[in-house]
Write a protein that holds these residues in place. Structure first.
Motif, mmCIF file in Angstrom:
data_model
loop_
_atom_site.group_PDB
_atom_site.id
_atom_site.type_symbol
_atom_site.label_atom_id
_atom_site.label_comp_id
_atom_site.label_asym_id
_atom_site.label_seq_id
_atom_site.Cartn_x
_atom_site.Cartn_y
_atom_site.Cartn_z
ATOM 1 N N GLN A 191 39.263 53.845 10.811
ATOM 2 C CA GLN A 191 39.507 52.831 11.918
ATOM 3 C C GLN A 191 40.282 53.667 13.019
ATOM 4 O O GLN A 191 40.782 52.788 14.052
ATOM 5 C CB GLN A 191 41.227 52.395 10.983
ATOM 6 C CG GLN A 191 39.465 51.564 9.674
ATOM 7 C CD GLN A 191 41.045 51.435 8.392
ATOM 8 O OE1 GLN A 191 41.823 51.630 8.566
ATOM 9 N NE2 GLN A 191 40.315 50.535 7.913
ATOM 10 N N THR B 13 42.559 43.482 8.824
ATOM 11 C CA THR B 13 42.030 44.065 7.888
ATOM 12 C C THR B 13 41.828 43.334 6.783
ATOM 13 O O THR B 13 43.087 42.295 6.568
ATOM 14 C CB THR B 13 42.543 45.912 7.542
ATOM 15 O OG1 THR B 13 43.261 45.829 6.877
ATOM 16 C CG2 THR B 13 42.468 46.019 8.825
ATOM 17 N N ALA C 166 38.336 45.563 10.762
ATOM 18 C CA ALA C 166 38.326 46.804 10.936
ATOM 19 C C ALA C 166 37.754 47.111 9.730
ATOM 20 O O ALA C 166 37.396 46.575 8.714
ATOM 21 C CB ALA C 166 39.155 47.855 10.918
ATOM 22 N N CYS D 15 37.124 48.615 6.187
ATOM 23 C CA CYS D 15 38.192 48.655 5.555
ATOM 24 C C CYS D 15 37.957 48.772 3.983
ATOM 25 O O CYS D 15 36.695 48.708 3.793
ATOM 26 C CB CYS D 15 39.877 47.405 5.820
ATOM 27 S SG CYS D 15 39.503 46.402 4.838
ATOM 28 N N GLU E 100 45.511 51.822 5.568
ATOM 29 C CA GLU E 100 45.149 51.698 6.932
ATOM 30 C C GLU E 100 45.183 49.961 7.623
ATOM 31 O O GLU E 100 44.904 49.630 8.557
ATOM 32 C CB GLU E 100 43.614 50.524 6.197
ATOM 33 C CG GLU E 100 42.959 51.973 5.796
ATOM 34 C CD GLU E 100 42.223 51.145 4.481
ATOM 35 O OE1 GLU E 100 41.088 50.438 4.547
ATOM 36 O OE2 GLU E 100 42.202 50.686 3.191
#
Length: 452
Positions: A209, A230, A179, A181, A237
């Motif tokens: 995300q 990530t 993702a 990030c 996150e």
């Protein structure tokens, strides 16, 4: 002790991680101010792929093809796709995905291509690899890396995850969400990125995300594998996002990941005390020889049904195919091409004919063979980077001076005759370009965008 460099961490960042890590936080901050560890990996899709100029004395434990060390982007090993520069922590992601040769794999946030090209090397040109990037400029970089590494089973697309949901529901066996990030784990590799950090930016990334993960869930088959990764330390996150995701989608189960020395368990206390988060994996640069990373592997319950596929065929005409056949007969050894289709004047060996892809912005579907011109076919560099020396009737090995001239865009005079027009050019035993031979001269056809 590695050399210290200056990374200007904000007081707000330091306060956050001091609260989360306690006394250990100082060790993390010091680690962020040391030089990052460089590494690279080999490309098993290439002929005699271990024959590179770089030392293979420092293998990476958790990667079958990774090594510590620096590489030169202007070297023949890099130009010909024998090596790819990738930081150590990131290499483990593709190993965790562990794609199988006959599966449909989606790399949902794929640029610049480090994980896509690793996945392709494991798949060994089998199955289907769909590599998506929402940003057009980054998607083109992704496509160029897929080309350089000689990958022919990939479709490179430039779409949002939301665009893919309807047509690809329950389609993929495995999905990687690497993702976008806040990038906290890469601060020492890219110190300038520190200036963009803020709690608001972290929250913005976490919200993005969530939507990407929900899209991935819809596209994953029952029984399929979803890997989320990530390059940030942020609990918002990582653990928080995963805890919320498995709560929204109770069909998803977090499963264990093998951990090598220096790798740590995920932190349940950072994810609403979901104890399954211990099965996830964290890498912190104060304990691990690499950058900061988080990886979580999940399985979707159920048994996959059969996916119906409707196909399209934009086939060349018989006359157009005759130009390709003539080229092959004159310049290649026995080679059997299947799944040929046409896009404008370009011929490809398709990775898929599934009609779902007709609705998408496709940058590359399989292997670009070349271009139809007036009464002839001219090959592309993509095809050369996929071929092996034995596939070609003629290969010419350039010396140092000839190689430098050819990369610069110059033609090369040689003392040798060839009966065919299109020959493979190699340097230090590695194919990297076509050459058009005529009267003891190799005329330059190296793409202008690649010249040095």
């Amino acid at each position: 002790m590695k050399d210290l460099m200056r990374v200007n961490l904000s007081e707000e960042f330091k306060a956050k991680y001091t609260k989360l890590l306690g006394d250990r936080a100082d060790n993390l901050f010091k680690a962020i101010e040391t030089e990052s560890q460089n590494s690279f990996r080999l490309n098993p899709l290439k002929n005699n792929y271990q024959n590179v100029q770089y030392s293979l004395d420092k293998p990476i434990d958790y990667s079958k093809i990774g090594y510590f060390g620096d590489i030169d982007g202007n070297s023949i090993d890099h130009i010909s796709g024998y090596v790819y520069s990738q930081e150590p922590s990131a290499m483990y992601v593709a190993e965790v995905v562990n794609p199988k040769a006959d599966e449909k794999i989606l790399d949902l946030c794929a640029a610049p291509g480090s994980k896509t090209t690793y996945l392709a090397s494991i798949m060994d040109s089998q199955g289907l690899l769909v590599s998506n990037e929402i940003n057009n400029k980054r998607a083109r970089v992704l496509s160029s890396n897929v080309e350089r590494m000689g990958i022919k089973n990939a479709v490179v697309i430039n779409n949002s995850p939301k665009d893919l949901e309807d047509g690809f529901e329950g389609y993929f066996d495995r999905i990687l969400v690497d993702a976008p990030c806040s990038g906290e784990g890469m601060f020492r590799k890219d110190p300038d990125s520190v200036q963009y950090w803020s709690p608001e930016y972290v929250e913005q990334c976490a919200n993005r995300q969530k939507h990407i993960l929900d899209s991935a869930f819809k596209m994953l088959k029952d029984g399929g594998t979803l890997v989320y990764s990530t390059c940030t330390f942020s609990p918002e996150e990582n653990e928080e996002n995963i805890a919320e995701f498995v709560k929204r989608h109770q069909e998803m189960e977090i499963v264990p990941i093998k951990k090598y020395p220096g790798m740590e368990d995920g932190r349940p206390e950072w994810g609403y005390d979901n104890q399954d988060l211990k099965k996830a994996l964290r890498m912190f640069p104060d304990q691990f020889e690499g950058e900061g990373h988080f990886i979580c592997k999940m399985i979707k319950s159920g048994i996959a049904g059969t996916t119906k596929v409707r196909t399209f065929r934009n086939q060349p005409t018989k006359v157009e195919m005759s130009y390709l056949d003539k080229f092959i007969k004159q310049n290649l050894s026995e080679i059997d091409l299947t799944a040929i289709f046409k896009v404008k004047e370009d011929l490809y060996q398709a990775a898929t004919f599934d009609t779902r892809f007709k609705k998408l912005h496709v940058l590359r579907n399989g292997l670009k063979l070349g271009e139809l011109k007036k009464n002839r076919f001219e090959p592309s560099i993509s095809w050369m980077l996929e071929l092996k020396p034995n596939d070609l009737k003629s290969v010419y090995e350039l010396d140092d001076d000839q190689f430098a001239k050819y990369l610069h865009g110059e033609s090369v005079m040689i003392d040798q005759d060839f009966s065919n027009k299109w020959i493979g050019l190699s340097y230090q035993g590695k194919l990297f370009s076509w050459g058009r031979y005529s009267n003891k001269q190799i005329k330059n056809v190296y793409p202008k965008g690649l010249r040095k």
